[in-house]
Design a protein around this motif. Structure first.
Motif, mmCIF file in Angstrom:
data_model
loop_
_atom_site.group_PDB
_atom_site.id
_atom_site.type_symbol
_atom_site.label_atom_id
_atom_site.label_comp_id
_atom_site.label_asym_id
_atom_site.label_seq_id
_atom_site.Cartn_x
_atom_site.Cartn_y
_atom_site.Cartn_z
ATOM 1 N N LYS A 1 -2.285 7.814 -8.663
ATOM 2 C CA LYS A 1 -2.707 6.358 -8.077
ATOM 3 C C LYS A 1 -2.503 6.661 -6.866
ATOM 4 O O LYS A 1 -0.745 6.063 -7.100
ATOM 5 N N GLY A 2 -3.059 5.742 -6.390
ATOM 6 C CA GLY A 2 -2.755 5.173 -4.490
ATOM 7 C C GLY A 2 -2.714 6.925 -3.499
ATOM 8 O O GLY A 2 -2.880 6.269 -2.722
ATOM 9 N N ALA A 3 -3.198 7.663 -3.572
ATOM 10 C CA ALA A 3 -2.995 8.731 -2.953
ATOM 11 C C ALA A 3 -4.469 8.864 -2.394
ATOM 12 O O ALA A 3 -4.636 9.221 -1.173
ATOM 13 N N GLN A 4 -5.203 8.796 -3.354
ATOM 14 C CA GLN A 4 -6.839 8.438 -2.025
ATOM 15 C C GLN A 4 -6.754 7.807 -1.066
ATOM 16 O O GLN A 4 -7.475 7.398 -0.136
ATOM 17 N N GLN A 5 -5.882 5.812 -1.191
ATOM 18 C CA GLN A 5 -5.644 5.148 -0.111
ATOM 19 C C GLN A 5 -5.016 5.387 0.981
ATOM 20 O O GLN A 5 -4.779 5.271 1.500
ATOM 21 N N MET A 6 -3.879 6.206 0.582
ATOM 22 C CA MET A 6 -3.275 6.623 1.924
ATOM 23 C C MET A 6 -4.273 8.134 3.062
ATOM 24 O O MET A 6 -3.854 7.527 3.536
ATOM 25 N N ILE A 7 -4.961 8.541 1.638
ATOM 26 C CA ILE A 7 -5.198 9.645 2.712
ATOM 27 C C ILE A 7 -6.919 9.071 3.226
ATOM 28 O O ILE A 7 -7.214 9.514 4.579
ATOM 29 N N ASP A 8 -7.398 7.756 2.899
ATOM 30 C CA ASP A 8 -8.383 7.272 3.235
ATOM 31 C C ASP A 8 -7.815 6.077 4.547
ATOM 32 O O ASP A 8 -8.671 6.405 5.526
ATOM 33 N N PHE A 9 -6.281 5.424 4.790
ATOM 34 C CA PHE A 9 -5.677 5.477 5.720
ATOM 35 C C PHE A 9 -5.909 6.393 7.066
ATOM 36 O O PHE A 9 -5.767 5.898 8.123
ATOM 37 N N HIS A 10 -5.669 7.208 6.462
ATOM 38 C CA HIS A 10 -5.280 8.482 7.557
ATOM 39 C C HIS A 10 -6.493 8.244 8.483
ATOM 40 O O HIS A 10 -6.971 8.483 9.725
ATOM 41 N N GLN A 11 -7.516 8.441 7.238
ATOM 42 C CA GLN A 11 -9.005 9.062 7.861
ATOM 43 C C GLN A 11 -9.735 8.140 8.950
ATOM 44 O O GLN A 11 -10.363 8.300 9.922
ATOM 45 N N ASN A 12 -9.170 6.923 8.108
ATOM 46 C CA ASN A 12 -9.597 4.533 8.921
ATOM 47 C C ASN A 12 -9.541 5.020 10.619
ATOM 48 O O ASN A 12 -9.898 5.172 11.224
ATOM 49 N N ILE B 1 2.443 14.644 1.600
ATOM 50 C CA ILE B 1 1.578 14.218 2.202
ATOM 51 C C ILE B 1 0.665 13.398 3.322
ATOM 52 O O ILE B 1 0.451 13.489 4.523
ATOM 53 N N ASP B 2 1.628 12.157 3.268
ATOM 54 C CA ASP B 2 1.243 11.072 4.305
ATOM 55 C C ASP B 2 2.520 12.118 5.539
ATOM 56 O O ASP B 2 1.636 11.163 6.921
ATOM 57 N N ARG B 3 3.304 12.629 5.273
ATOM 58 C CA ARG B 3 4.148 13.189 6.730
ATOM 59 C C ARG B 3 3.432 14.126 6.940
ATOM 60 O O ARG B 3 2.919 14.235 8.920
ATOM 61 N N ILE B 4 2.537 14.766 5.951
ATOM 62 C CA ILE B 4 1.625 15.570 7.010
ATOM 63 C C ILE B 4 0.842 15.432 8.036
ATOM 64 O O ILE B 4 0.376 15.470 9.188
ATOM 65 N N LEU B 5 0.664 14.524 7.777
ATOM 66 C CA LEU B 5 -1.118 13.797 8.569
ATOM 67 C C LEU B 5 -0.083 13.125 9.368
ATOM 68 O O LEU B 5 -0.927 12.845 10.168
ATOM 69 N N THR B 6 0.733 12.780 8.999
ATOM 70 C CA THR B 6 1.525 11.557 10.234
ATOM 71 C C THR B 6 1.313 12.575 11.244
ATOM 72 O O THR B 6 1.464 12.796 12.588
ATOM 73 N N GLY C 1 -9.701 17.466 6.365
ATOM 74 C CA GLY C 1 -10.798 18.512 5.202
ATOM 75 C C GLY C 1 -9.922 18.950 4.393
ATOM 76 O O GLY C 1 -8.784 18.670 3.785
ATOM 77 N N PRO C 2 -9.623 20.559 5.138
ATOM 78 C CA PRO C 2 -9.053 22.086 4.337
ATOM 79 C C PRO C 2 -7.042 21.081 4.375
ATOM 80 O O PRO C 2 -7.062 21.652 3.076
ATOM 81 N N LYS C 3 -6.346 20.080 5.110
ATOM 82 C CA LYS C 3 -5.224 20.179 5.002
ATOM 83 C C LYS C 3 -4.689 19.166 3.760
ATOM 84 O O LYS C 3 -4.075 19.538 2.754
ATOM 85 N N THR C 4 -5.849 18.401 3.697
ATOM 86 C CA THR C 4 -5.278 17.291 2.318
ATOM 87 C C THR C 4 -6.311 18.195 1.219
ATOM 88 O O THR C 4 -5.990 17.735 -0.447
ATOM 89 N N LYS C 5 -7.599 18.672 1.302
ATOM 90 C CA LYS C 5 -8.620 19.165 -0.077
ATOM 91 C C LYS C 5 -7.574 20.126 -0.801
ATOM 92 O O LYS C 5 -8.265 20.641 -1.678
ATOM 93 N N LYS C 6 -6.497 21.268 0.176
ATOM 94 C CA LYS C 6 -5.784 22.683 -0.958
ATOM 95 C C LYS C 6 -5.408 22.280 -1.913
ATOM 96 O O LYS C 6 -5.149 22.361 -2.501
ATOM 97 N N PHE C 7 -4.959 20.230 -1.197
ATOM 98 C CA PHE C 7 -4.377 19.675 -2.578
ATOM 99 C C PHE C 7 -4.597 18.938 -3.731
ATOM 100 O O PHE C 7 -4.114 18.278 -4.225
ATOM 101 N N MET D 1 1.246 -1.147 -0.121
ATOM 102 C CA MET D 1 -0.100 0.052 0.012
ATOM 103 C C MET D 1 0.564 1.718 0.074
ATOM 104 O O MET D 1 2.241 0.969 0.528
ATOM 105 N N SER D 2 0.463 2.239 -0.264
ATOM 106 C CA SER D 2 1.488 3.563 -0.769
ATOM 107 C C SER D 2 1.615 3.803 0.632
ATOM 108 O O SER D 2 2.786 4.662 0.497
ATOM 109 N N GLN D 3 0.991 4.015 1.708
ATOM 110 C CA GLN D 3 1.159 4.774 3.119
ATOM 111 C C GLN D 3 2.733 4.125 3.209
ATOM 112 O O GLN D 3 3.518 4.593 4.097
ATOM 113 N N THR D 4 2.794 1.967 2.937
ATOM 114 C CA THR D 4 3.779 1.163 3.670
ATOM 115 C C THR D 4 4.887 2.052 3.019
ATOM 116 O O THR D 4 6.370 1.965 3.566
#
Length: 218
Positions: free
Chosen positions: A117-128, A66-71, A103-109, A1-4
């Protein structure tokens, strides 16, 4: 997975790499749809080799950043609640930080992310993960007798999705406040409605200036 992939890369990052990623984050906000890795390296004034040390492609560079931002935002949220005793107080603090990150931190990108490909999966991983923590805090609040017995997963899904919903362009246009301020308002109403005693969690937490975006009532 992308986040890995991105997390594995993070372990190997040097201070120089982190500085480049921080500068790249600012570049992302202005959009890089038509830029190549060479263009990005030139704009950031670093070697192309340095960029490829961070990620093997422009797409992976975006995902890793973006993974780093959310982490980092998740770490900030957990740090903010570690010394708080009330589960509802923790929930309010945690969701306030999360409402900005999800919301805003990811939506601005979003323009760039939709193409990757794979970006939404990474965001979904963080949201879950965010929703799971909200669920956990709600369960703790039940055990602490701060709220009645409820379907914690159902409430967690609502609380965890408000900011993302309010950050959609067609919704933003209809709001009187910023997406995160509106999400915080609804979140607060829900938590107050659940609470046996609203005084348990109303004490304001110390906040960084970057998180204080509520419009002035003046």
């Amino acid at each position: 997975m992308s986040q890995t992939i991105s997390k594995a890369k993070q372990v190997e990052l040097t201070d120089k790499h982190i500085e480049v990623m921080e500068n790249f984050e600012r570049l992302l906000e202005s959009g890089i749809a038509n830029q190549t890795m060479s263009d990005i390296a030139s704009t950031l004034k670093v070697s192309l080799r340095t960029l490829y040390e961070i990620a093997p492609s422009k797409e992976e560079l975006i995902i890793s950043t973006i993974d780093r931002i959310l982490t980092n935002t998740a770490k900030q949220a957990f740090s903010a609640i570690k010394d708080v005793s009330s589960p509802l107080s923790k929930l309010r603090i945690f969701t306030e930080i999360g409402n900005e990150a999800v919301g805003p931190k990811t939506k601005k990108f979003e323009v760039d992310l939709r193409k990757i490909k794979g970006a939404q999966q990474m965001i979904d991983f963080h949201q879950n993960a965010y929703i799971r923590q909200i669920n956990k805090l709600l369960q703790e609040a039940i055990k602490a007798n701060e709220i009645e017995l409820i379907d914690t997963q159902a409430v967690a899904m609502i609380l965890g999705g408000i900011a993302q919903e309010y950050s959609k362009p067609e919704i933003v246009m209809q709001l009187n406040q910023s997406p995160e301020a509106s999400a915080n308002m609804i979140t607060d109403l829900i938590i107050r409605g659940l609470s046996r005693d609203c005084l348990l969690y109303t004490s304001p937490r110390p906040r960084a200036a970057t998180l204080s975006r509520m419009p002035s009532s003046a």
